[in-house]
Motif scaffolding. Structure first.
Motif, PDB file in Angstrom:
ATOM      1  N   THR A  44     120.248  74.229  -2.933  1.00  0.00           N
ATOM      2  CA  THR A  44     121.186  73.419  -2.164  1.00  0.00           C
ATOM      3  C   THR A  44     120.565  73.226  -0.788  1.00  0.00           C
ATOM      4  O   THR A  44     120.269  74.207  -0.095  1.00  0.00           O
ATOM      5  N   THR A  45     120.354  71.980  -0.391  1.00  0.00           N
ATOM      6  CA  THR A  45     119.637  71.724   0.853  1.00  0.00           C
ATOM      7  C   THR A  45     120.467  72.073   2.075  1.00  0.00           C
ATOM      8  O   THR A  45     121.688  71.927   2.085  1.00  0.00           O
ATOM      9  N   ASP A  46     119.781  72.545   3.105  1.00  0.00           N
ATOM     10  CA  ASP A  46     120.390  72.720   4.420  1.00  0.00           C
ATOM     11  C   ASP A  46     120.503  71.346   5.094  1.00  0.00           C
ATOM     12  O   ASP A  46     119.843  70.377   4.679  1.00  0.00           O
ATOM     13  N   ALA A  47     121.281  71.265   6.150  1.00  0.00           N
ATOM     14  CA  ALA A  47     121.485  70.003   6.863  1.00  0.00           C
ATOM     15  C   ALA A  47     120.255  69.607   7.664  1.00  0.00           C
ATOM     16  O   ALA A  47     119.535  70.449   8.194  1.00  0.00           O
ATOM     17  N   ASN A 106     110.359  77.036   5.096  1.00  0.00           N
ATOM     18  CA  ASN A 106     111.725  76.599   5.410  1.00  0.00           C
ATOM     19  C   ASN A 106     112.678  76.907   4.256  1.00  0.00           C
ATOM     20  O   ASN A 106     113.266  76.018   3.638  1.00  0.00           O
ATOM     21  N   GLU A 107     112.822  78.185   3.993  1.00  0.00           N
ATOM     22  CA  GLU A 107     113.699  78.644   2.918  1.00  0.00           C
ATOM     23  C   GLU A 107     115.138  78.191   3.159  1.00  0.00           C
ATOM     24  O   GLU A 107     115.681  78.374   4.243  1.00  0.00           O
ATOM     25  N   LEU A 139     108.784  75.134  -1.772  1.00  0.00           N
ATOM     26  CA  LEU A 139     108.457  76.377  -2.463  1.00  0.00           C
ATOM     27  C   LEU A 139     107.148  76.149  -3.204  1.00  0.00           C
ATOM     28  O   LEU A 139     107.091  75.343  -4.142  1.00  0.00           O
ATOM     29  N   GLY A 140     106.074  76.829  -2.760  1.00  0.00           N
ATOM     30  CA  GLY A 140     104.761  76.503  -3.293  1.00  0.00           C
ATOM     31  C   GLY A 140     103.901  77.688  -3.677  1.00  0.00           C
ATOM     32  O   GLY A 140     104.177  78.828  -3.328  1.00  0.00           O
ATOM     33  N   ILE A 141     102.851  77.346  -4.404  1.00  0.00           N
ATOM     34  CA  ILE A 141     101.814  78.297  -4.781  1.00  0.00           C
ATOM     35  C   ILE A 141     100.472  77.734  -4.329  1.00  0.00           C
ATOM     36  O   ILE A 141     100.363  76.555  -4.003  1.00  0.00           O
ATOM     37  N   THR A 142      99.442  78.561  -4.336  1.00  0.00           N
ATOM     38  CA  THR A 142      98.097  78.114  -3.984  1.00  0.00           C
ATOM     39  C   THR A 142      97.374  77.620  -5.230  1.00  0.00           C
ATOM     40  O   THR A 142      97.449  78.247  -6.290  1.00  0.00           O
ATOM     41  N   ALA A 143      96.684  76.485  -5.084  1.00  0.00           N
ATOM     42  CA  ALA A 143      95.893  75.932  -6.182  1.00  0.00           C
ATOM     43  C   ALA A 143      94.551  75.462  -5.636  1.00  0.00           C
ATOM     44  O   ALA A 143      94.467  74.966  -4.514  1.00  0.00           O
ATOM     45  N   ASP A 144      93.511  75.620  -6.438  1.00  0.00           N
ATOM     46  CA  ASP A 144      92.198  75.096  -6.089  1.00  0.00           C
ATOM     47  C   ASP A 144      92.119  73.616  -6.429  1.00  0.00           C
ATOM     48  O   ASP A 144      92.952  73.088  -7.177  1.00  0.00           O
ATOM     49  N   ASP A 145      91.100  72.933  -5.912  1.00  0.00           N
ATOM     50  CA  ASP A 145      90.892  71.520  -6.212  1.00  0.00           C
ATOM     51  C   ASP A 145      90.730  71.336  -7.719  1.00  0.00           C
ATOM     52  O   ASP A 145      90.178  72.187  -8.415  1.00  0.00           O
TER      53      ASP A 145
END
Length: 195
Positions: free
Chosen positions: A27-30, A12-13, A50-56
């Motif tokens: 700046t957030t969308d409505a 959800n960019e 906005l994310g990245i992949t991480a292991d446990d």
């Protein structure tokens, strides 16, 4: 280890954002939100993430700055397996004040708020996840880390971890994230607030 946010991926960019190697301004969308069923009856998966992949076995940490003024304005960290299993934690504006908020979702959402300190326009939040246990802490200065929540969270081969911001009742919240890092899970005693 500091994360290069130019290498992270959006769910959800938002229309307006700028990432550098060390920070993010958004700046957030409505009418954006993450929530599943409990109390309100609806499911929303429209918040910005906005994310990245991480292991446990990681600790993620970020500094959050913003002017949180309207009902449910929120920003912080998110850990996500899929649309049914996720956690978001950070600041949230409710009942006329800023609180530290955590929503743990495993099919349905549960919400808790606390106020270990009032300085919630510039603060740090961190999540440690290891072996099905999530430890959530916040700090006003990056040195003392009161516990917000200790909760079970489903074990998975990997997770998405990163920055989230939502404005369910409006749009236009400006948030600055900086000092985002993901490293090995901290191993300090649960009641040691200095590490």
């Amino acid at each position: 280890m500091l994360i290069n946010l130019k290498e992270a991926k959006w769910l959800n960019e938002p229309a307006v954002w700028e990432a550098t190697e060390t920070g993010l301004i958004i700046t957030t969308d409505a009418n954006t939100d993450f929530w599943r069923k409990t109390h309100y009856g609806f499911t929303r998966d429209s918040g910005h993430f906005l994310g990245i992949t991480a292991d446990d076995g990681f600790t993620a940490r970020v500094r959050v700055q913003g002017e949180f003024r309207s009902l449910y304005d929120q920003a912080g960290l998110m850990v996500r397996i899929d649309e049914n299993r996720w956690v978001k934690t950070g600041v949230e504006f409710t009942d006329g004040e800023r609180f530290l908020s955590t929503v743990v979702t495993d099919g349905k959402s549960d919400w808790s708020v606390s106020q270990p300190f009032k300085e919630l326009e510039d603060f740090y939040i961190r999540i440690t996840l290891k072996n099905g246990t999530m430890r959530i802490q916040a700090s006003s200065d990056g040195r003392i880390w009161p516990l917000l929540r200790l909760a079970p969270f489903p074990e998975a081969p990997h997770y998405l971890v990163g920055l989230t911001a939502c404005t369910p009742e409006r749009g236009g919240l400006n948030v600055r994230f900086s000092e985002f890092s993901v490293g090995d899970a901290i191993t300090t005693d649960l009641h040691d607030l200095t590490a």
